[in-house]
Structure formats: C-alpha cells, structure tokens
Design an enzyme around this catalytic site. Structure first.
Site, mmCIF file in Angstrom:
data_model
loop_
_atom_site.group_PDB
_atom_site.id
_atom_site.type_symbol
_atom_site.label_atom_id
_atom_site.label_comp_id
_atom_site.label_asym_id
_atom_site.label_seq_id
_atom_site.Cartn_x
_atom_site.Cartn_y
_atom_site.Cartn_z
ATOM 1 N N SER A 1 76.088 66.279 77.708
ATOM 2 C CA SER A 1 75.871 65.705 76.304
ATOM 3 C C SER A 1 76.277 66.793 75.137
ATOM 4 O O SER A 1 76.386 66.493 74.044
ATOM 5 C CB SER A 1 74.541 65.527 76.309
ATOM 6 O OG SER A 1 73.875 66.733 76.519
ATOM 7 N N ASP B 1 65.039 67.290 69.555
ATOM 8 C CA ASP B 1 64.227 67.150 70.617
ATOM 9 C C ASP B 1 64.007 68.573 71.033
ATOM 10 O O ASP B 1 63.437 68.670 72.355
ATOM 11 C CB ASP B 1 65.152 66.399 71.843
ATOM 12 C CG ASP B 1 66.506 67.099 71.925
ATOM 13 O OD1 ASP B 1 66.727 68.049 71.168
ATOM 14 O OD2 ASP B 1 67.356 66.623 72.941
ATOM 15 N N HIS C 1 68.787 70.146 72.617
ATOM 16 C CA HIS C 1 70.154 69.917 72.318
ATOM 17 C C HIS C 1 70.279 70.709 71.002
ATOM 18 O O HIS C 1 69.466 70.684 69.936
ATOM 19 C CB HIS C 1 70.718 68.601 72.105
ATOM 20 C CG HIS C 1 70.696 67.741 73.568
ATOM 21 N ND1 HIS C 1 69.577 66.902 73.868
ATOM 22 C CD2 HIS C 1 71.704 67.717 74.205
ATOM 23 C CE1 HIS C 1 69.898 66.725 75.128
ATOM 24 N NE2 HIS C 1 71.125 66.886 75.373
#
Length: 324
Positions: free
Chosen positions: A78, A240, A243
């Site tokens: 990601s 979050d 990240h």
C-alpha cells in the site's frame, strides 16, 4: 538501538535458510507469532480502515521535457501506491517520477502495479505486469505485510529475491525500500511494539542481503519517518495512524530518489574508501534511515572472507519543504 551484531547474525541465518528453503524463524522464536497476531487484531481495530483500498490512479507520463520517456515501474504494498491519498501527485511513484524527470531532463513513464495489502509472496504477479512495460528502473516498497501476516522471514526474502532477479534479468535496475520500523506505529501496544521493531529490522537486513545478491540495491526506511512521526504524528501519519500522510510519502520518495538516479547513472556513483561485509553492512543499514547498500569490489574481488563486499552510503534526505 538494536544490537547490530545480533541483527547481522539474524540476517545471515535468514538468508541461509532462504537459500535452502524452510521457514527461517528469527531469534524471537515462534511464540512471538501468536503474540503478534493477537495484538495485531487489537491494533487493527484501533487503526480502522484508511480511505479506500487503493491509491489514486497514477500511471502516466511525467515531466515537461522532450525525448523518449524513461520507463519506471513501482511495485509493492500500500505504501508503493500511496494508500490514503486522493491526488496522484502525492503518491510515491509520481513523486519519484517527477524528481527523476527533473534530474534526467527527460519525461518519465510510470506504471504502478503495487497492491494494497501485498506481501512479498505476491510480487511475482506484480513483476509479470511490470515487465509488460519493459521498465528501465523498478522501485519496490515491501515488507510491512510480511510482518503483520506472520510470514516466515526466509520465505519473504526468497520471494523478494526472485522478483529482483527477474527484473534484473529483463534489464531493469532495481531499488528496494526495505521494511520500515513498525515500532513507530502508535496504535501498537507494548510488548508488540518492541517485537515489531526487532522483527522489522531483522527482516530489513535480510532483505538487503537478498536484494544485493540478486543485483539490486536497497534503501533503508528503518525509522526514517520515526522522529518526525513522534514530533508531528498528525502531519506524518494519515487518518488511520498507520499509513503515511502526504508529507510522509514525500519523505519516503526523497529517500529513494538519489539511489534511483545513481542506478540509472544520472548521478556519479560515490564510493567509500573501503568495502564492508554484506551481513554487517545490512544490519547497520537497517538502523540508519536512508542508508543505501549496493555491491562493490575490493582489490578486484566481489567476495570477501565474510561474504560479498558492499558499500553502505549514509544518504540522509534533507528537510522537507515547509509548504510540502
């Protein structure tokens, strides 16, 4: 600070196990897997879900220059696709592409094939897609999900090494951003945070050994973002709290760009006065944010008494622009 000789021994053990097959447990032992799993579930509940499961579409040509575009492939998890961002300009691939274009004074064609949640075992499919674009340079961000999915380190580095070797055999230079220090992630409680830190650095060191042996070079993320995360968690972490934010991705791109330019011979290859053994250099790099490790020769020889000769460059990205 992690005890470097211990990390070096772990890297050697993981690399040796990867070469012959098998799990390759680290010194932390199998009991930590259960602890990591249980506390990882709790951490995920705290972290929640980022905005969407994919980064913004970023494939395209970057740089307002004439000439044939340099072909850049971005692979990994990601972090490679800028999860949490909404503007492609804020993703690592585009940031690296724009920086590379400015240095080369040529356009850069980016193809981003990374997948959110990907571990090293899934790099094979990404390499298949990347090779369709015939890249000249490939950048890989990988490792975090190998930790959180409890993948045995030797299995993880074996998949990474295979991916790097395939890209190199196809003619692409390869730069790998190694596993970051997951001990900087705020939602992780102790003792998971300590376990994650130790495990992350052992994996990063082993990744360096595998990548260099396959013909690539690595850039250590380590706790690259740690000090700024600690001082400015609202700016460096995304919503979050796991990240990176826009500034966090920019910092990662700044760390990798010099190695990308050097790999493409756009910048001179700096050479320290002496080479180092690959295992100790890998362990030291795992503790030095921005450190690059690549193969070298000493007295005309690629191998020394303690393994391959490498150079470790202490590249440290400068301060981010205030308006970044």
């Amino acid at each position: 600070m992690i005890w470097t000789p211990g990390v070096a021994r772990a890297a050697r053990r993981i690399a040796a196990t990867a070469a012959v097959g098998g799990g390759g447990l680290t010194a932390l032992g199998v009991a930590t897997y259960g602890l990591l799993y249980a506390q990882g579930i709790l951490a995920r509940r705290v972290i929640g879900r980022p905005h969407g499961l994919d980064g913004p579409p970023s494939d395209g040509v970057y740089g307002d220059f004439a000439g044939e575009p340099i072909r850049l492939a971005m692979l990994g998890d990601s972090t490679s696709i800028g999860l949490g961002m909404t503007d492609p300009a804020d993703t690592p691939g585009v940031l690296i592409a724009c920086g590379l274009a400015a240095v080369a004074e040529r356009p850069v064609r980016l193809v981003a094939v990374g997948v959110s949640g990907a571990a090293s075992a899934e790099l094979g499919e990404q390499v298949d897609r990347a090779l369709n674009a015939n890249p000249e340079i490939a950048v890989i961000f990988i490792g975090s999900n190998d930790i959180t999915t409890q993948t045995f380190p030797a299995q993880a580095v074996r998949h990474l090494q295979k991916a790097v070797r395939r890209l190199r055999e196809a003619g692409a230079e390869v730069v790998v951003g190694t596993c970051p220090d997951l001990g900087t992630v705020r939602p992780l409680a102790q003792p998971l945070r300590w376990v994650a830190r130790r495990w992350s650095r052992e994996l990063a060191a082993a990744q360096t050994v595998a990548v260099v042996e396959a013909g690539g070079r690595t850039v250590a993320f380590a706790d690259l973002l740690g000090p700024e995360f600690a001082a400015n968690p609202g700016e460096m972490f995304g919503p979050d709290r796991y990240h990176p934010s826009r500034r966090g991705y920019l910092q990662a791109a700044y760390a990798v760009l010099p190695s990308v330019c050097t790999a493409l011979e756009l910048w001179p290859e700096p050479r320290p006065a002496r080479g180092e053994s690959i295992y100790l250099a890998a362990a030291r790099a795992a503790e030095e944010p921005g450190a690059e490790v690549s193969a070298t020769r000493v007295a005309g020889r690629a191998m020394g008494p303690h393994g391959r000769w490498v150079t470790r460059l202490r590249r440290r990205p400068g301060a981010l622009p205030h308006d970044a």
